[in-house]
Structures are given as C-alpha cells and as structure tokens.
Design a protein around this motif. Structure first.
Motif, short mmCIF file in Angstrom:
data_model
loop_
_atom_site.label_atom_id
_atom_site.label_comp_id
_atom_site.label_asym_id
_atom_site.label_seq_id
_atom_site.Cartn_x
_atom_site.Cartn_y
_atom_site.Cartn_z
N ASN A 148 -7.68 -5.94 14.41
CA ASN A 148 -6.62 -4.99 14.06
C ASN A 148 -5.84 -4.53 15.29
O ASN A 148 -4.63 -4.31 15.21
N GLN A 195 -6.39 7.89 3.72
CA GLN A 195 -7.85 7.72 3.67
C GLN A 195 -8.27 6.49 2.85
O GLN A 195 -9.43 6.09 2.89
N GLN A 196 -7.35 5.93 2.09
CA GLN A 196 -7.67 4.75 1.29
C GLN A 196 -7.38 3.46 2.03
O GLN A 196 -7.50 2.38 1.46
N LEU A 197 -6.99 3.57 3.28
CA LEU A 197 -6.62 2.39 4.05
C LEU A 197 -7.61 2.12 5.18
O LEU A 197 -8.27 3.05 5.66
N SER A 198 -7.68 0.88 5.58
CA SER A 198 -8.49 0.55 6.77
C SER A 198 -7.79 1.11 8.01
O SER A 198 -6.60 1.45 7.97
N ARG A 208 0.83 -1.21 0.00
CA ARG A 208 0.00 0.00 0.00
C ARG A 208 0.87 1.26 0.00
O ARG A 208 0.40 2.33 0.38
N GLN A 212 -4.67 -0.77 8.91
CA GLN A 212 -3.54 -0.45 8.02
C GLN A 212 -2.96 0.91 8.35
O GLN A 212 -1.73 1.09 8.36
#
Ligand code: ADP
Ligand code: ADP
Length: 231
Positions: free
Chosen positions: A176, A140-143, A134, A146
């Motif tokens: 997580n 903002q595109q990650l969980s 990644r 992450q």
C-alpha cells in the motif's frame, strides 16, 4: 516556488526555549519533489507546519510564489493555504462521520465551489485515485491503503500547486505504501510540487532531492535526478 532564508522557529515556555529551526535556508522549484529526512526531534514537523502556512516563524525570510509571507497573520496565511496547499498525513486524518465522497468534497466546500462543479471534481479525483467504488463507505470500513488514497484525493481535489506530505506511508505496509508513492509520483509528474517528510530511504528515492536535517539545521542536500521540465 518556495525560498526560505535563515528561517528560525523557537518554542518558548516559562522555563525553556527550544530552537526547533535554526537559520535554515533552501529553495524548492515549481514541479520539484523534495524529501526531508532526519532523526526524530530535528524539526521536520515544525518545518512542514511553517511551509504549509499552519504556523508562523520567528525569524528569517519565507518567499512563497514570489511573495514575502514571513509576517503574514493567521488570516492571510489561511487564505493562501486554502487555495494553494494540500496536506497528506501519516494518520490519514479523515473524518470518520463523513463518507469517502464527503471527505473529499470538504475542501471544495471551504473554497465555495458550486455544488455542480464539486460533483465533477470529486468524482474525477476518486476515479484517478482508484477509490470511486468506495465512495459511500466510511473511513473505518476501508483498509489503510484505501484510507490514504482517500486522503490523497482530498489533498488534491482542489488542484493545489503544492502538496505537503508528513510520513505518508508510515502506517502502511509496503504494498500500500508503494501505491501511495506511485500516486504522489504521478501527481508530481503532472506538475504538482511535493515536499515530503519521511523516515524511509525507499520512499525518499521517489524524489528529485533529499534534504537532511539535524538539530533544526540542514546538513546535506542530495540531488537524485534532475527536474525534467519546468511547468
Ligand atoms: P520532528 O518532526 O523532526 O520529530 P519536531 O518539529 O516535532 O521534530 O520538533 C523539533 C523540536 O521542537 C523538538 O525538540 C521538539 O521537542 C520541539 N517542539 C516541537 N513542538 C513543540 C511545541 N509545541 N512546544 C515546544 N517544543 C516543541
Ligand atoms: P487491502 O487488501 O487493500 O489491505 P483489506 O484486506 O483490508 O484491503 O480489505 C479488503 C476489502 O474489504 C477492502 O476493499 C475494504 O474496503 C473492505 N473492508 C475492509 N475492512 C472493512 C470493514 N471493517 N467494513 C467494511 N468493509 C471493509
């Protein structure tokens, strides 16, 4: 590595004085993983800010790596901080406009590391945190999990001796959260000292020792497991 004695911090405004840290004393040995717990408002964040050299104290002694630093000014604290301490926060605190790679590279730029060395260090750390795939994404595109792994990567890329973590799993689900705790544990096993503020009894069990606070004071210390070796 750290020894505080009768540490005091008082917040003063025109009308009120709040004693946030009230003559607190404890030691943290190199290689230890210490959890700090206590109810909201008991002074945990204030303590972490002082230990992280982000804020000064109003009294007492603070020995860091054998040096008395209670009276260091902001400039001297910043120098020591940049070289020795990595921070992990509950809300990740990544920079949204920068990619994963660029976020992790930032502390190395602040420390004037050469670009070629930076690339090696960033990529090695992204691999270790299992987030290499990644590297060109934006936060903002990650969980959430992450993002926190990126934040841990940023905290450790510079190989700090000390990691300070403030509720590192507070915004994560248990899966997580456990992944982040496993990463902190393996960093600790590799020799990094960790001080972590947490509300989670589950997370605190990953540590060697739990320090419990109330109203700016230490009330108890529980040893959970002995430090295996002194790095
Ligand atoms: P915790 O992290 O355990 O919730 P804090 O360290 O944030 O506790 O706060 C300890 C005490 O100091 C609280 O009574 C809080 O209201 C007070 N406090 C914290 N920061 C400030 C500040 N900047 N100005 C005045 N009072 C503060
Ligand atoms: P997790 O199961 O780790 O919580 P998610 O279900 O949130 O992860 O996301 C699954 C995958 O989709 C992740 O690898 C993440 O990088 C990607 N992803 C999540 N949200 C976005 C987004 N807004 N834009 C692009 N990719 C995303």
């Amino acid at each position: 590595m750290i020894k505080i004695t009768d540490l005091e911090k008082v917040y003063r405004t025109d009308l009120i004085e709040t004693v946030a840290i009230n003559k607190m004393s404890f030691e943290v040995r190199q290689g230890e993983f210490v959890a700090i717990m206590g109810p909201s408002g008991c002074g945990k964040s204030t303590l972490l800010n002082i230990l992280g050299l982000l804020d000064d104290c109003d009294g007492g002694s603070f020995i860091f790596n054998g040096q008395e630093i209670a009276h260091f000014n902001e400039q001297k604290r910043a120098m020591l901080r940049k070289k020795n301490i990595g921070f992990v926060f509950q809300s990740f605190n990544l920079i949204d406009e920068l990619t994963v790679y660029e976020n992790v590279e930032l502390p190395l730029i602040y420390n004037n590391i050469k670009p070629a060395d930076r690339k090696i260090m960033v990529e090695e750390t992204l691999e270790k945190m299992q987030i290499m795939h990644r590297k060109s994404h934006f936060p903002q595109q990650l969980s959430g999990g992450q993002q926190q792994r990126v934040a841990v990567a940023r905290a450790v890329v510079n190989k700090p001796k000390l990691i300070l973590a403030d509720e590192p799993t507070g915004n994560l689900d248990s899966h997580n959260g456990n992944e982040v705790m496993d990463m902190l544990t393996s960093l600790n096993e590799a020799g990094t000292t960790i001080i972590m503020v947490t509300h989670s009894e589950h997370d605190a069990k990953f540590s060697h020792r739990i320090i419990r606070m109330l109203d700016g004071e230490k009330i108890t210390e529980n040893i959970l497991r002995e430090l295996d070796y002194i790095p």
